[in-house]
Design a protein around this motif. Sequence first.
Motif, mmCIF file in Angstrom:
data_model
loop_
_atom_site.group_PDB
_atom_site.id
_atom_site.type_symbol
_atom_site.label_atom_id
_atom_site.label_comp_id
_atom_site.label_asym_id
_atom_site.label_seq_id
_atom_site.Cartn_x
_atom_site.Cartn_y
_atom_site.Cartn_z
ATOM 1 N N PRO A 30 -69.620 34.387 -17.034
ATOM 2 C CA PRO A 30 -70.079 34.746 -15.952
ATOM 3 C C PRO A 30 -70.446 36.026 -15.685
ATOM 4 O O PRO A 30 -69.793 37.156 -16.298
ATOM 5 C CB PRO A 30 -68.974 34.470 -14.900
ATOM 6 C CG PRO A 30 -67.938 33.661 -15.622
ATOM 7 C CD PRO A 30 -68.159 34.135 -17.116
ATOM 8 N N GLN A 31 -71.581 36.619 -15.154
ATOM 9 C CA GLN A 31 -71.876 38.028 -15.056
ATOM 10 C C GLN A 31 -71.498 38.621 -13.536
ATOM 11 O O GLN A 31 -72.053 37.878 -12.623
ATOM 12 C CB GLN A 31 -73.128 38.007 -15.151
ATOM 13 C CG GLN A 31 -73.791 39.292 -15.684
ATOM 14 C CD GLN A 31 -75.401 39.354 -16.066
ATOM 15 O OE1 GLN A 31 -76.052 38.270 -15.700
ATOM 16 N NE2 GLN A 31 -75.626 40.535 -16.481
ATOM 17 N N TRP A 32 -70.980 39.727 -13.488
ATOM 18 C CA TRP A 32 -70.438 40.593 -12.403
ATOM 19 C C TRP A 32 -71.783 40.744 -11.353
ATOM 20 O O TRP A 32 -72.661 41.503 -12.130
ATOM 21 C CB TRP A 32 -69.583 41.572 -12.445
ATOM 22 C CG TRP A 32 -69.153 42.277 -11.296
ATOM 23 C CD1 TRP A 32 -69.760 43.156 -10.537
ATOM 24 C CD2 TRP A 32 -67.837 41.622 -10.601
ATOM 25 N NE1 TRP A 32 -68.861 43.468 -9.607
ATOM 26 C CE2 TRP A 32 -67.797 42.378 -9.405
ATOM 27 C CE3 TRP A 32 -66.912 40.686 -10.575
ATOM 28 C CZ2 TRP A 32 -66.766 42.546 -8.456
ATOM 29 C CZ3 TRP A 32 -65.814 40.633 -9.852
ATOM 30 C CH2 TRP A 32 -65.924 41.658 -8.635
ATOM 31 N N VAL A 33 -72.020 40.313 -10.403
ATOM 32 C CA VAL A 33 -73.094 40.847 -9.416
ATOM 33 C C VAL A 33 -72.697 41.305 -8.105
ATOM 34 O O VAL A 33 -73.374 41.460 -7.247
ATOM 35 C CB VAL A 33 -74.141 39.494 -9.368
ATOM 36 C CG1 VAL A 33 -74.889 39.184 -10.582
ATOM 37 C CG2 VAL A 33 -73.515 38.439 -8.449
ATOM 38 N N GLY A 34 -71.456 41.654 -7.991
ATOM 39 C CA GLY A 34 -70.930 42.335 -6.652
ATOM 40 C C GLY A 34 -70.778 41.283 -5.328
ATOM 41 O O GLY A 34 -70.776 40.054 -5.669
ATOM 42 N N LEU A 35 -71.654 41.732 -4.435
ATOM 43 C CA LEU A 35 -71.696 40.829 -3.292
ATOM 44 C C LEU A 35 -72.835 40.197 -3.026
ATOM 45 O O LEU A 35 -72.949 39.448 -1.929
ATOM 46 C CB LEU A 35 -71.390 41.733 -2.128
ATOM 47 C CG LEU A 35 -70.097 42.569 -1.785
ATOM 48 C CD1 LEU A 35 -70.296 43.552 -0.673
ATOM 49 C CD2 LEU A 35 -68.879 41.477 -1.693
ATOM 50 N N ARG A 36 -73.612 39.966 -4.247
ATOM 51 C CA ARG A 36 -75.052 39.453 -3.978
ATOM 52 C C ARG A 36 -75.073 37.973 -3.579
ATOM 53 O O ARG A 36 -75.576 37.634 -2.832
ATOM 54 C CB ARG A 36 -75.764 39.500 -5.511
ATOM 55 C CG ARG A 36 -77.212 39.371 -5.272
ATOM 56 C CD ARG A 36 -77.838 39.362 -6.612
ATOM 57 N NE ARG A 36 -77.701 37.902 -7.427
ATOM 58 C CZ ARG A 36 -77.958 37.774 -8.548
ATOM 59 N NH1 ARG A 36 -78.445 38.555 -9.215
ATOM 60 N NH2 ARG A 36 -77.617 36.458 -9.093
ATOM 61 N N ASN A 37 -74.003 37.094 -4.182
ATOM 62 C CA ASN A 37 -73.612 35.996 -3.777
ATOM 63 C C ASN A 37 -73.537 35.932 -2.140
ATOM 64 O O ASN A 37 -74.072 34.705 -1.400
ATOM 65 C CB ASN A 37 -72.702 34.967 -4.292
ATOM 66 C CG ASN A 37 -73.108 34.732 -5.899
ATOM 67 O OD1 ASN A 37 -74.105 34.632 -6.164
ATOM 68 N ND2 ASN A 37 -72.109 34.921 -6.918
#
Lengths: 271, 299
Positions: B52-59
């Motif tokens: 999994p790739q960290w995308v912060g609060l994007r989701n």
Amino acid sequence: MNTALRYLLLGVILIFAVFPFVWTLAIALTDKTAGSSIYAFPQSLLPRRVTLHNFVDVYRTFSLGKYLWNSVVITGLTVAGTLTVSALAAYPLARFRFPGRELIFGVIVLTLVLPSETTFIVNTLTLKNLGLLGTHAGVVMPTIAGAFGIFLMRQAFLAVPAALLEAARLDGASELTILTRIMLPLTRPSLAALGIFTTVTTWNAYFWPMLVLSGAPDKAPLAVAVLKLKGQFNYDPFNIAAGAIIMMLPVLLVFLAAQRLFLRGMEGAVK
Amino acid sequence: MQVHWRQSLMSYTFLAPALILLAVFTFYPLLYGAYLGFTEYNGARFANHLPPQWVGLRNFETVLGDPLFRTALGNSVKYLLVVPALQVASLAVAVLVAKNIPGIALFRAAYYVPVITSVSLAAVMWEWVFNREGTLNWLLRALHLTTPEAAFGWLNNEQWAFWAVMLVTFWRGFGYYMVLYLAGLQAIPEELEEAAILDGASAWQRFWRVTVPLMRPTILLCSLLSTIAALRVLEEVLVLTNGGPLNSTYTALMYVYAKAFQGFDFDYGLASAAGLVVALVALLLSALNFRFFHREEQA
């Protein structure tokens, strides 16, 4: 309150509670060769020509036996697993002092309140990684260790007199022997209660088995299959009603046999 | 000392199966699921063994900006209307079955039968009731409330499907809470009731001044259980309407399920984020529920 009024109210609620079952039973017993519709009221509520043919028909045409067997396997494995795991875990929690006991017990209690909205996603991925997706073991394994069973068995074990265990130990019995020969026979009512609750829940479970077995429809239990039957092109309400009755029957029998235990057990949750 | 060491070893051995299963199938998914909410992770990444790739609060931005999720969350909150209805009815039924009159055990048992019914069976049976030609329309016609021309399938109707699903939830739930309330009622000492009768209190007054105050802990418990269950409603919707018609019965947890397991690209990250939002709302509502009843108690 006036007794007549009380019975009237009770009767109205009774109709609300059991009407769907009564009608389903009526449909299942209707002789469909007479060309009757399930929506021809009020005749469809009281079949004129009663037959058991629908039960035979659904058993043959929908290979109901296969799904029934899947339900039996999944339920049997879950009950056996739950009883074993719960009893094993509850014994030391009830009768021994060891470092970390409070922590472990606290962690088990925690599972009751933690928000679990994402667990089914990760559990599906785990099962896929383990090669268990689409297997009965995959349905069963994530469900057998639960706080409810461990609690229930711990309470039961706490009530067993310590003198019995001391005596057995003096005779040189191992802890496993004490658990299987003394604790389990003495706590049979609790084991039975846990077994019955687990049986009913597992037999009726829909979402989790549907998810795990979505790629293996042949392994689906009746609770999942019954909706597939409904969706099939040869939609036949008489057969589906018969299938529904067959599915409900074991649970109903278990409930009627253990009714007291059921309602008391629920009450115990409050007291 | 020796004995204690052996006792500990034995204890851990016996606890091992439960702890391993709990770790793998409860705690790990809770933590990993929370982590996934902050990552990009989907079916393709999973299949290719990419992490999994960290995308912060994007989701979370995506989820909260998605009209479908807002509809779903709105429906879930609207679904909470079942809670007061269910609690008032269960308490009333419990009072009704509390008195030991001939045959009362039969009624108590019969009211519990819907509770032990699988949601899929409920779907099969209630679909016949809600059908265009089903019993509900027949009943309404018999009472001269509708005409045959005005009949519709309740589950296919954008305005009514939601309430039809809720009725099934109500049907499957009232027996459960009835038993809990019954236990609470039976724990009330009879002397209190008798004293109130001697003081000349009417049945209505006795209910409000004696029964309800003493039942407060049970009411709190049942309301909490019922609130959380209502917010998490998924199975009924899945089997009765699959979220339709026109998303009118689409609930928050259904969104989580659909994002993770339906469609072209299974979006586990987004689904996990949506799950976390639902969990947060559930937590918040539980706290509110608790405060509401706690304050009442102090008043």
